[in-house]
Design a protein around this motif. Structure first.
Motif, PDB file in Angstrom:
ATOM      1  N   GLY A 184       0.831  -1.213   0.000  1.00  0.00           N
ATOM      2  CA  GLY A 184       0.000   0.000   0.000  1.00  0.00           C
ATOM      3  C   GLY A 184       0.857   1.250   0.000  1.00  0.00           C
ATOM      4  N   GLY A 185       1.974   1.226   0.718  1.00  0.00           N
ATOM      5  CA  GLY A 185       2.877   2.370   0.746  1.00  0.00           C
ATOM      6  C   GLY A 185       3.510   2.624  -0.603  1.00  0.00           C
ATOM      7  N   SER A 186       3.856   1.573  -1.315  1.00  0.00           N
ATOM      8  CA  SER A 186       4.477   1.768  -2.629  1.00  0.00           C
ATOM      9  C   SER A 186       3.488   2.406  -3.602  1.00  0.00           C
ATOM     10  CB  SER A 186       4.991   0.444  -3.186  1.00  0.00           C
ATOM     11  OG  SER A 186       3.915  -0.403  -3.530  1.00  0.00           O
ATOM     12  N   PHE A 187       2.234   1.994  -3.561  1.00  0.00           N
ATOM     13  CA  PHE A 187       1.239   2.609  -4.440  1.00  0.00           C
ATOM     14  C   PHE A 187       0.952   4.052  -4.026  1.00  0.00           C
ATOM     15  CE2 PHE A 187       0.131  -1.891  -5.242  1.00  0.00           C
ATOM     16  CZ  PHE A 187       0.326  -1.870  -6.618  1.00  0.00           C
ATOM     17  N   GLY A 188       0.928   4.308  -2.734  1.00  0.00           N
ATOM     18  CA  GLY A 188       0.711   5.671  -2.255  1.00  0.00           C
ATOM     19  C   GLY A 188       1.855   6.596  -2.635  1.00  0.00           C
ATOM     20  N   LEU A 189       3.088   6.114  -2.491  1.00  0.00           N
ATOM     21  CA  LEU A 189       4.238   6.932  -2.864  1.00  0.00           C
ATOM     22  C   LEU A 189       4.270   7.203  -4.358  1.00  0.00           C
ATOM     23  CD1 LEU A 189       7.088   5.492  -0.651  1.00  0.00           C
ATOM     24  CD2 LEU A 189       6.084   7.762  -0.538  1.00  0.00           C
ATOM     25  N   ARG A 190       3.810   6.243  -5.146  1.00  0.00           N
ATOM     26  CA  ARG A 190       3.778   6.462  -6.584  1.00  0.00           C
ATOM     27  C   ARG A 190       2.861   7.633  -6.931  1.00  0.00           C
ATOM     28  NH1 ARG A 190       1.088   1.978 -10.071  1.00  0.00           N
ATOM     29  NH2 ARG A 190      -0.697   3.012  -9.155  1.00  0.00           N
ATOM     30  N   GLU A 191       1.729   7.717  -6.263  1.00  0.00           N
ATOM     31  CA  GLU A 191       0.801   8.812  -6.528  1.00  0.00           C
ATOM     32  C   GLU A 191       1.396  10.161  -6.098  1.00  0.00           C
ATOM     33  OE1 GLU A 191      -2.011   8.585  -8.236  1.00  0.00           O
ATOM     34  OE2 GLU A 191      -1.505   6.469  -8.488  1.00  0.00           O
ATOM     35  N   PHE A 192       2.046  10.186  -4.936  1.00  0.00           N
ATOM     36  CA  PHE A 192       2.636  11.435  -4.466  1.00  0.00           C
ATOM     37  C   PHE A 192       3.793  11.898  -5.347  1.00  0.00           C
ATOM     38  CE2 PHE A 192       0.646  10.372  -0.295  1.00  0.00           C
ATOM     39  CZ  PHE A 192      -0.133  11.516  -0.215  1.00  0.00           C
ATOM     40  N   THR A 193       4.615  10.963  -5.805  1.00  0.00           N
ATOM     41  CA  THR A 193       5.716  11.361  -6.683  1.00  0.00           C
ATOM     42  C   THR A 193       5.192  11.827  -8.030  1.00  0.00           C
ATOM     43  OG1 THR A 193       6.033   9.066  -7.347  1.00  0.00           O
ATOM     44  CG2 THR A 193       7.462   9.916  -5.615  1.00  0.00           C
ATOM     45  N   GLN A 194       4.094  11.256  -8.500  1.00  0.00           N
ATOM     46  CA  GLN A 194       3.514  11.711  -9.759  1.00  0.00           C
ATOM     47  C   GLN A 194       3.025  13.146  -9.630  1.00  0.00           C
ATOM     48  OE1 GLN A 194       3.629   9.964 -12.606  1.00  0.00           O
ATOM     49  NE2 GLN A 194       2.944  11.856 -13.548  1.00  0.00           N
ATOM     50  N   ILE A 195       2.445  13.493  -8.498  1.00  0.00           N
ATOM     51  CA  ILE A 195       2.019  14.871  -8.258  1.00  0.00           C
ATOM     52  C   ILE A 195       3.225  15.796  -8.281  1.00  0.00           C
ATOM     53  CG2 ILE A 195       1.060  16.434  -6.508  1.00  0.00           C
ATOM     54  CD1 ILE A 195      -0.758  14.078  -5.665  1.00  0.00           C
ATOM     55  N   ARG A 196       4.322  15.356  -7.692  1.00  0.00           N
ATOM     56  CA  ARG A 196       5.550  16.163  -7.662  1.00  0.00           C
ATOM     57  C   ARG A 196       6.055  16.441  -9.075  1.00  0.00           C
ATOM     58  NH1 ARG A 196      11.181  13.600  -5.824  1.00  0.00           N
ATOM     59  NH2 ARG A 196      12.517  15.249  -6.561  1.00  0.00           N
ATOM     60  N   TYR A 197       6.120  15.405  -9.917  1.00  0.00           N
ATOM     61  CA  TYR A 197       6.622  15.586 -11.268  1.00  0.00           C
ATOM     62  C   TYR A 197       5.668  16.416 -12.118  1.00  0.00           C
ATOM     63  CZ  TYR A 197      10.242  12.268 -10.099  1.00  0.00           C
ATOM     64  OH  TYR A 197      11.302  11.633  -9.522  1.00  0.00           O
ATOM     65  N   ASP A 198       4.385  16.285 -11.897  1.00  0.00           N
ATOM     66  CA  ASP A 198       3.427  17.125 -12.625  1.00  0.00           C
ATOM     67  C   ASP A 198       3.608  18.592 -12.263  1.00  0.00           C
ATOM     68  OD1 ASP A 198       2.398  14.900 -13.855  1.00  0.00           O
ATOM     69  OD2 ASP A 198       0.685  14.708 -12.490  1.00  0.00           O
ATOM     70  N   ALA A 199       3.826  18.878 -10.991  1.00  0.00           N
ATOM     71  CA  ALA A 199       4.032  20.259 -10.555  1.00  0.00           C
ATOM     72  C   ALA A 199       5.315  20.824 -11.153  1.00  0.00           C
ATOM     73  CB  ALA A 199       4.081  20.340  -9.037  1.00  0.00           C
ATOM     74  N   GLN A 200       6.373  20.023 -11.230  1.00  0.00           N
ATOM     75  CA  GLN A 200       7.624  20.487 -11.830  1.00  0.00           C
ATOM     76  C   GLN A 200       7.441  20.766 -13.313  1.00  0.00           C
ATOM     77  OE1 GLN A 200      10.605  17.554 -11.040  1.00  0.00           O
ATOM     78  NE2 GLN A 200      10.948  18.252  -8.939  1.00  0.00           N
ATOM     79  N   ARG A 201       6.669  19.955 -13.998  1.00  0.00           N
ATOM     80  CA  ARG A 201       6.436  20.150 -15.423  1.00  0.00           C
ATOM     81  C   ARG A 201       5.685  21.455 -15.672  1.00  0.00           C
ATOM     82  NH1 ARG A 201       3.215  15.731 -16.946  1.00  0.00           N
ATOM     83  NH2 ARG A 201       5.007  14.440 -16.477  1.00  0.00           N
TER      84      ARG A 201
END
Length: 106
Positions: free
Chosen positions: A25-42
């Motif tokens: 569950g943590g790995s799936f949750g971290l994937r979502e949070f990192t995706q938000i981070r990369y979207d914000a950087q883009r």
């Protein structure tokens, strides 16, 4: 049939299942949070319209021609190679030495 007390006493069910849920569950949750981070950087990385015009390939040839015209005007035969200070040297002291040498030669 199903004995609920036996399941509660089982160490695999008591410790293993929550651990697996936490890891996966943590790995799936971290994937979502990192995706938000990369979207914000883009979004932040988008270029200004003025810079975008400079990067545009169609207008780049015009810019190269302008730079070529500027270089034509520069006299490249009468230049002097002046060494900058080393990291361990004092830059102001070194510049003064360069100026005194330059004045002596002239």
């Amino acid at each position: 049939m199903f004995n609920l007390k036996a399941l509660q006493k089982n160490k695999t069910v008591k410790y293993g299942v929550p651990m697996l849920l936490l890891v996966f569950g943590g790995s799936f949750g971290l994937r979502e949070f990192t995706q938000i981070r990369y979207d914000a950087q883009r979004i932040r990385r988008r270029l200004d319209p003025s810079l975008e015009a400079k990067v545009n390939i169609e207008k780049q040839s015009v810019m190269l021609e302008e730079e070529y015209e500027k270089l034509k005007q520069v006299n490249l035969d009468e230049w002097k190679n002046i060494r900058g200070p080393r990291p361990w040297e004092d830059s102001k002291e070194y510049q003064e030495q360069q100026r005194t040498r330059q004045n002596k030669k002239e």
